[in-house]
Motif scaffolding. Structure first.
Motif, PDB file in Angstrom:
ATOM      1  N   ILE A  67      16.298   2.142 -15.534  1.00  0.00           N
ATOM      2  CA  ILE A  67      15.480   2.869 -16.098  1.00  0.00           C
ATOM      3  C   ILE A  67      14.089   2.166 -15.803  1.00  0.00           C
ATOM      4  CG2 ILE A  67      14.033   3.312 -18.238  1.00  0.00           C
ATOM      5  CD1 ILE A  67      16.907   3.815 -19.420  1.00  0.00           C
ATOM      6  N   LEU A  68      13.954   0.840 -15.428  1.00  0.00           N
ATOM      7  CA  LEU A  68      12.734   0.140 -15.192  1.00  0.00           C
ATOM      8  C   LEU A  68      12.338   0.614 -13.775  1.00  0.00           C
ATOM      9  CD1 LEU A  68      10.597  -2.169 -15.616  1.00  0.00           C
ATOM     10  CD2 LEU A  68      12.187  -3.644 -14.799  1.00  0.00           C
ATOM     11  N   PHE A  69      13.239   0.604 -12.819  1.00  0.00           N
ATOM     12  CA  PHE A  69      13.207   0.889 -11.440  1.00  0.00           C
ATOM     13  C   PHE A  69      12.556   2.200 -11.402  1.00  0.00           C
ATOM     14  CE2 PHE A  69      15.173   2.916  -7.425  1.00  0.00           C
ATOM     15  CZ  PHE A  69      14.397   2.065  -6.623  1.00  0.00           C
ATOM     16  N   LEU A  70      13.138   3.147 -12.248  1.00  0.00           N
ATOM     17  CA  LEU A  70      12.705   4.685 -12.078  1.00  0.00           C
ATOM     18  C   LEU A  70      11.271   4.624 -12.584  1.00  0.00           C
ATOM     19  CD1 LEU A  70      15.951   6.558 -13.228  1.00  0.00           C
ATOM     20  CD2 LEU A  70      14.864   6.333 -10.869  1.00  0.00           C
ATOM     21  N   LEU A  71      10.939   4.030 -13.493  1.00  0.00           N
ATOM     22  CA  LEU A  71       9.533   4.020 -14.251  1.00  0.00           C
ATOM     23  C   LEU A  71       8.649   3.436 -13.524  1.00  0.00           C
ATOM     24  CD1 LEU A  71      10.187   3.143 -18.033  1.00  0.00           C
ATOM     25  CD2 LEU A  71       9.608   5.545 -17.034  1.00  0.00           C
ATOM     26  N   LEU A  72       8.970   2.346 -12.610  1.00  0.00           N
ATOM     27  CA  LEU A  72       8.013   1.678 -11.718  1.00  0.00           C
ATOM     28  C   LEU A  72       7.830   2.788 -10.424  1.00  0.00           C
ATOM     29  CD1 LEU A  72       9.036  -1.862 -12.089  1.00  0.00           C
ATOM     30  CD2 LEU A  72       6.864  -0.769 -12.773  1.00  0.00           C
ATOM     31  N   THR A  73       8.910   3.467 -10.371  1.00  0.00           N
ATOM     32  CA  THR A  73       8.683   4.558  -8.904  1.00  0.00           C
ATOM     33  C   THR A  73       7.758   5.461  -9.322  1.00  0.00           C
ATOM     34  OG1 THR A  73      11.017   3.954  -8.403  1.00  0.00           O
ATOM     35  CG2 THR A  73       9.725   6.168  -7.723  1.00  0.00           C
ATOM     36  N   TRP A  74       7.866   6.039 -10.548  1.00  0.00           N
ATOM     37  CA  TRP A  74       6.986   6.991 -10.901  1.00  0.00           C
ATOM     38  C   TRP A  74       5.518   6.302 -10.950  1.00  0.00           C
ATOM     39  CZ3 TRP A  74       7.059  12.091 -13.058  1.00  0.00           C
ATOM     40  CH2 TRP A  74       8.220  12.770 -12.778  1.00  0.00           C
ATOM     41  N   MET A  75       5.356   5.236 -11.248  1.00  0.00           N
ATOM     42  CA  MET A  75       4.079   4.520 -11.350  1.00  0.00           C
ATOM     43  C   MET A  75       3.496   4.224 -10.094  1.00  0.00           C
ATOM     44  SD  MET A  75       2.795   0.961 -13.202  1.00  0.00           S
ATOM     45  CE  MET A  75       3.509  -0.085 -12.223  1.00  0.00           C
ATOM     46  N   ALA A  76       4.104   3.807  -8.985  1.00  0.00           N
ATOM     47  CA  ALA A  76       3.812   3.544  -7.635  1.00  0.00           C
ATOM     48  C   ALA A  76       3.355   4.953  -6.956  1.00  0.00           C
ATOM     49  CB  ALA A  76       4.904   3.045  -6.638  1.00  0.00           C
ATOM     50  N   GLU A  77       4.110   5.905  -7.225  1.00  0.00           N
ATOM     51  CA  GLU A  77       3.671   7.150  -6.745  1.00  0.00           C
ATOM     52  C   GLU A  77       2.522   7.737  -7.497  1.00  0.00           C
ATOM     53  OE1 GLU A  77       4.797   8.482  -3.703  1.00  0.00           O
ATOM     54  OE2 GLU A  77       5.864   6.507  -3.939  1.00  0.00           O
ATOM     55  N   TYR A  78       2.233   7.443  -8.433  1.00  0.00           N
ATOM     56  CA  TYR A  78       1.369   8.021  -9.465  1.00  0.00           C
ATOM     57  C   TYR A  78      -0.138   7.368  -8.802  1.00  0.00           C
ATOM     58  CZ  TYR A  78      -2.256   8.777 -13.124  1.00  0.00           C
ATOM     59  OH  TYR A  78      -3.372   8.883 -13.831  1.00  0.00           O
ATOM     60  N   PHE A  79      -0.199   6.234  -8.498  1.00  0.00           N
ATOM     61  CA  PHE A  79      -1.302   5.508  -7.981  1.00  0.00           C
ATOM     62  C   PHE A  79      -1.358   5.966  -6.646  1.00  0.00           C
ATOM     63  CE2 PHE A  79      -0.904   2.205 -11.415  1.00  0.00           C
ATOM     64  CZ  PHE A  79      -1.784   2.729 -12.125  1.00  0.00           C
ATOM     65  N   GLY A  80      -0.536   6.141  -5.788  1.00  0.00           N
ATOM     66  CA  GLY A  80      -0.633   6.518  -4.588  1.00  0.00           C
ATOM     67  C   GLY A  80      -1.405   8.037  -4.598  1.00  0.00           C
ATOM     68  N   VAL A  81      -1.029   8.973  -5.244  1.00  0.00           N
ATOM     69  CA  VAL A  81      -1.567  10.177  -5.332  1.00  0.00           C
ATOM     70  C   VAL A  81      -2.966  10.124  -6.070  1.00  0.00           C
ATOM     71  CG1 VAL A  81      -1.596  12.466  -6.249  1.00  0.00           C
ATOM     72  CG2 VAL A  81       0.485  11.525  -5.599  1.00  0.00           C
ATOM     73  N   LEU A  82      -3.143   9.115  -7.121  1.00  0.00           N
ATOM     74  CA  LEU A  82      -4.589   9.168  -7.678  1.00  0.00           C
ATOM     75  C   LEU A  82      -5.403   8.597  -6.871  1.00  0.00           C
ATOM     76  CD1 LEU A  82      -5.476   9.334 -10.717  1.00  0.00           C
ATOM     77  CD2 LEU A  82      -5.015   6.941 -10.977  1.00  0.00           C
ATOM     78  N   GLY A  83      -5.327   7.967  -5.515  1.00  0.00           N
ATOM     79  CA  GLY A  83      -6.082   7.352  -4.779  1.00  0.00           C
ATOM     80  C   GLY A  83      -7.021   8.439  -4.107  1.00  0.00           C
ATOM     81  N   LYS A  84      -6.530   9.965  -3.907  1.00  0.00           N
ATOM     82  CA  LYS A  84      -7.346  10.973  -3.649  1.00  0.00           C
ATOM     83  C   LYS A  84      -8.279  11.332  -4.489  1.00  0.00           C
ATOM     84  CE  LYS A  84      -5.064  14.078  -1.335  1.00  0.00           C
ATOM     85  NZ  LYS A  84      -4.246  15.137  -0.764  1.00  0.00           N
ATOM     86  N   SER A  85      -8.383  11.024  -5.764  1.00  0.00           N
ATOM     87  CA  SER A  85      -9.370  11.602  -6.696  1.00  0.00           C
ATOM     88  C   SER A  85     -10.595  10.506  -6.658  1.00  0.00           C
ATOM     89  CB  SER A  85      -8.745  11.675  -8.094  1.00  0.00           C
ATOM     90  OG  SER A  85      -8.337  10.466  -8.593  1.00  0.00           O
ATOM     91  N   PHE A  86     -10.729   9.687  -6.020  1.00  0.00           N
ATOM     92  CA  PHE A  86     -11.902   8.734  -6.164  1.00  0.00           C
ATOM     93  C   PHE A  86     -12.584   8.454  -5.144  1.00  0.00           C
ATOM     94  CE2 PHE A  86      -8.509   6.758  -9.239  1.00  0.00           C
ATOM     95  CZ  PHE A  86      -9.447   7.009 -10.535  1.00  0.00           C
ATOM     96  N   PRO A  87     -14.013   8.191  -4.996  1.00  0.00           N
ATOM     97  CA  PRO A  87     -14.794   8.261  -4.051  1.00  0.00           C
ATOM     98  C   PRO A  87     -14.094   7.336  -2.934  1.00  0.00           C
ATOM     99  CG  PRO A  87     -15.971   7.675  -6.144  1.00  0.00           C
ATOM    100  CD  PRO A  87     -14.576   7.827  -6.230  1.00  0.00           C
ATOM    101  N   GLY A  88     -14.234   8.014  -1.545  1.00  0.00           N
ATOM    102  CA  GLY A  88     -13.635   7.497  -0.490  1.00  0.00           C
ATOM    103  C   GLY A  88     -12.275   6.954  -0.485  1.00  0.00           C
ATOM    104  N   GLY A  89     -11.676   8.110  -1.390  1.00  0.00           N
ATOM    105  CA  GLY A  89     -10.031   7.865  -1.600  1.00  0.00           C
ATOM    106  C   GLY A  89      -9.324   8.920  -0.561  1.00  0.00           C
ATOM    107  N   VAL A  90      -8.113   8.461  -0.411  1.00  0.00           N
ATOM    108  CA  VAL A  90      -7.037   9.252   0.465  1.00  0.00           C
ATOM    109  C   VAL A  90      -5.885   9.109  -0.160  1.00  0.00           C
ATOM    110  CG1 VAL A  90      -8.206   9.262   2.619  1.00  0.00           C
ATOM    111  CG2 VAL A  90      -6.767   7.680   2.005  1.00  0.00           C
ATOM    112  N   ARG A  91      -4.727   9.722  -0.088  1.00  0.00           N
ATOM    113  CA  ARG A  91      -3.435   9.538  -0.517  1.00  0.00           C
ATOM    114  C   ARG A  91      -3.018   7.998  -0.130  1.00  0.00           C
ATOM    115  NH1 ARG A  91       1.313   8.214  -2.415  1.00  0.00           N
ATOM    116  NH2 ARG A  91       2.787  10.014  -2.861  1.00  0.00           N
ATOM    117  N   ARG A  92      -2.775   7.263  -1.056  1.00  0.00           N
ATOM    118  CA  ARG A  92      -2.311   5.938  -0.573  1.00  0.00           C
ATOM    119  C   ARG A  92      -0.865   5.675  -0.133  1.00  0.00           C
ATOM    120  NH1 ARG A  92      -7.430   4.274   0.212  1.00  0.00           N
ATOM    121  NH2 ARG A  92      -6.018   2.989   1.579  1.00  0.00           N
ATOM    122  N   HIS A  93      -0.596   5.217   0.790  1.00  0.00           N
ATOM    123  CA  HIS A  93       0.642   4.959   1.303  1.00  0.00           C
ATOM    124  C   HIS A  93       1.207   3.424   1.362  1.00  0.00           C
ATOM    125  CE1 HIS A  93       1.870   9.202   1.670  1.00  0.00           C
ATOM    126  NE2 HIS A  93       0.914   9.312   2.556  1.00  0.00           N
TER     127      HIS A  93
END
Length: 227
Positions: free
Chosen positions: A131-157
């Motif tokens: 469960i911890l692994f899955l939750l952290l997976t969601w978190m990592a992908e969330y921050f990856g996508v969130l990168g596009k919404s900030f100034p100078g941001g792109v999809r973080r990989h």
């Protein structure tokens, strides 16, 4: 320069997998030939997700199906190939869309959850580390996508051995360990905790890159009702 997570030689080396994405794309483009569309690649990717999930569940639940665990890494590689192809073909044939990107991003994280979450139903696999692994997976992908919404941001990989391809390697290796060494099952909890550490560090890396990209740029926050 931010001190949130200083660069090291090791950190730089972890991103080489993503830096090789262009070469990987060239390698797998022939799979799509001249007949495959982006939607077909997506459909095949979904099929691979289901195959990964089924191979984990059946291989670990029924002794007669244990051989399926040896195929799990193959299905994971095929999933990565299809995931790469759908975006490539959409750009090549100019069929990309907002809806397509939303579906692709959603499928990435839901796909990981389906692939690995099925282990929650397998007796003997520790649930809390999974469960911890899955939750952290969601978190990592969330921050990856969130990168596009900030100034100078792109999809973080950026990754610290915890991005989507890295997770496929971790879980494919675990499937092989369980296939060749059935007695490894009690140690899967520790294994998943180790993998979770790298997924968490991947989130930290992506947060750092978002902050770096936004540094010195004007930021404005909006909601559906305005500022």
């Amino acid at each position: 320069r931010s001190t949130l997570f200083p660069y090291t030689t090791l950190f730089r080396s972890t991103n080489r997998l993503y830096l090789q994405k262009g070469n990987f794309q060239k390698l797998v483009r022939w799979v799509g030939g001249s007949w495959m569309t982006a939607n077909q690649a997506t459909a095949l990717g979904i099929a691979c997700i289901l195959l990964v999930s089924a191979s984990f569940y059946l291989g670990l639940t029924f002794a007669s199906c244990r051989w399926l665990l040896a195929l799990t890494p193959v299905f994971l590689v095929l999933r990565m190939i299809m995931n790469t192809l759908d975006g490539m073909l959409a750009r090549e044939y100019q069929t990309g869309s907002v809806a397509g990107e939303l579906f692709n991003e959603g499928l990435d994280i839901v796909g990981d959850t389906v692939c690995y979450g099925v282990l929650l139903f397998v007796p003997g696999i520790p649930q809390l580390p999974l469960i911890l692994f899955l939750l952290l997976t969601w978190m990592a992908e969330y921050f990856g996508v969130l990168g596009k919404s900030f100034p100078g941001g792109v999809r973080r990989h950026e990754t610290f051995f915890g991005g989507k391809p890295d997770r496929a390697i971790w879980m494919g290796l675990m499937a092989l360990l369980l296939f060749f060494f059935p007695g490894f099952t009690p140690y899967t909890g520790a294994y998943l905790l180790l993998a979770s550490c790298f997924v968490f560090l991947t989130s930290v890396v992506r947060i750092r890159k978002i902050l770096q990209a936004a540094a010195g740029k004007e930021y404005q926050s909006y909601t559906w009702i305005g500022r």
